[in-house]
Design an enzyme around this catalytic site. Structure first.
Site, PDB file in Angstrom:
ATOM      1  CG  HIS A  68      33.555  86.370  20.718  1.00  0.00           C
ATOM      2  ND1 HIS A  68      33.508  87.012  21.139  1.00  0.00           N
ATOM      3  CD2 HIS A  68      33.267  84.941  19.454  1.00  0.00           C
ATOM      4  CE1 HIS A  68      33.901  87.780  19.532  1.00  0.00           C
ATOM      5  NE2 HIS A  68      33.664  87.034  18.701  1.00  0.00           N
ATOM      6  CG  HIS A 174      36.189  81.735  14.346  1.00  0.00           C
ATOM      7  ND1 HIS A 174      35.762  83.083  15.526  1.00  0.00           N
ATOM      8  CD2 HIS A 174      36.598  83.193  13.945  1.00  0.00           C
ATOM      9  CE1 HIS A 174      36.437  84.240  15.152  1.00  0.00           C
ATOM     10  NE2 HIS A 174      36.447  84.211  14.398  1.00  0.00           N
TER      11      HIS A 174
END
Length: 259
Positions: A68, A174
């Protein structure tokens, strides 16, 4: 050296936990260097210059990212000039802004931080195994820390063993869920599959739980919002032998604070 690695910082709740507790954690554990995954630190969606400066002021020394990293386009304006921000190294060569690793120095001791992304259930990244080999040939320090931002536990464990004895620590980020498998691998590398999340704990991975439940039940699009309420601090403390680069210890940290 003693390092603190902080699990994925999610939005304002994650930043507030750090404001209220990081200095005490650093003091209690005698931390030399703080590394935090900050790909979701700005409103749960990427990183802005203002938020990055806020986190550096709080006491974070180095920020790693993940898949991201580009979620907030503002990062394109400062990632090249900010050497303390490390994005995944296995993005395409020559076209991606920023850096996938860097060498730092603390107390006259050099250490490297590498950020890699997994490929299983993730984007079409270059091979993290081959990319790590490529980077290790360029480093002039034996204290090397790897943030492996990946989904599959098998891929994370495999990279840990692949790099065992060649780097000081491999930790996963993550998934936002801290795992209980911290260990020192046979050849001296500290390892944990995921260091967890620093953000709202009454949530689904940091997102308002009712919104996520609605998505699962209805299968219709929803707009994610960072949850409110009490928040958690997840991370690890690991100590590395300055001369050998081998791990001496690795311990999990997990606690919650009221809003």
């Amino acid at each position: 050296m003693r390092f603190l690695a902080i699990g994925d910082v999610v939005g304002r709740p994650g930043r507030n936990v750090l404001k209220n507790s990081l200095s005490k954690v650093k003091e209690n554990y005698r931390i030399d260097v703080v590394i935090a995954n900050c790909e979701n630190a700005a409103g749960g969606n990427g990183l802005t210059k203002k938020v990055a400066d806020e986190l550096f002021d709080i006491g974070i020394d180095i920020m790693t990212m993940g898949n991201h990293v580009w979620s907030n386009k503002e990062i394109f304006s400062f990632i090249d000039s900010e050497q303390r921000i490390i994005r995944p190294a296995n993005y395409p060569e020559g076209t991606t802004p920023g850096r996938g690793y860097n060498i730092f120095e603390k107390n006259n001791i050099k250490f490297a931080v590498i950020n890699l992304c997994g490929r299983v259930f993730m984007d079409n990244f270059d091979c993290p195994f081959r990319k790590s080999d490529e980077i290790l040939k360029k480093l002039d320090t034996n204290i090397i820390i790897v943030d492996f931002h990946a989904e599959a536990t098998s891929e994370k464990i495999a990279l840990g063993f692949y790099l065992d004895g060649r780097v000081s620590c491999v930790y996963g980020t993550h998934t936002h869920v801290q795992t209980a498998d911290e260990k020192i691998l046979p050849n001296g590398t500290a390892y944990i599959t995921d260091i967890g999340m620093t953000g709202p704990c009454d949530s689904v991975l940091g997102v308002d739980k009712e919104i996520v439940i609605q998505k699962f039940v209805t299968m219709l699009p929803v707009k994610f919002e960072v949850a409110k309420g009490k928040a958690q601090f997840n991370g690890i403390v690991f100590e590395i032998d300055d001369s050998t680069g081998k791990a001496i210890s690795i311990d999990r940290i997990s606690f919650t604070l009221e809003e």
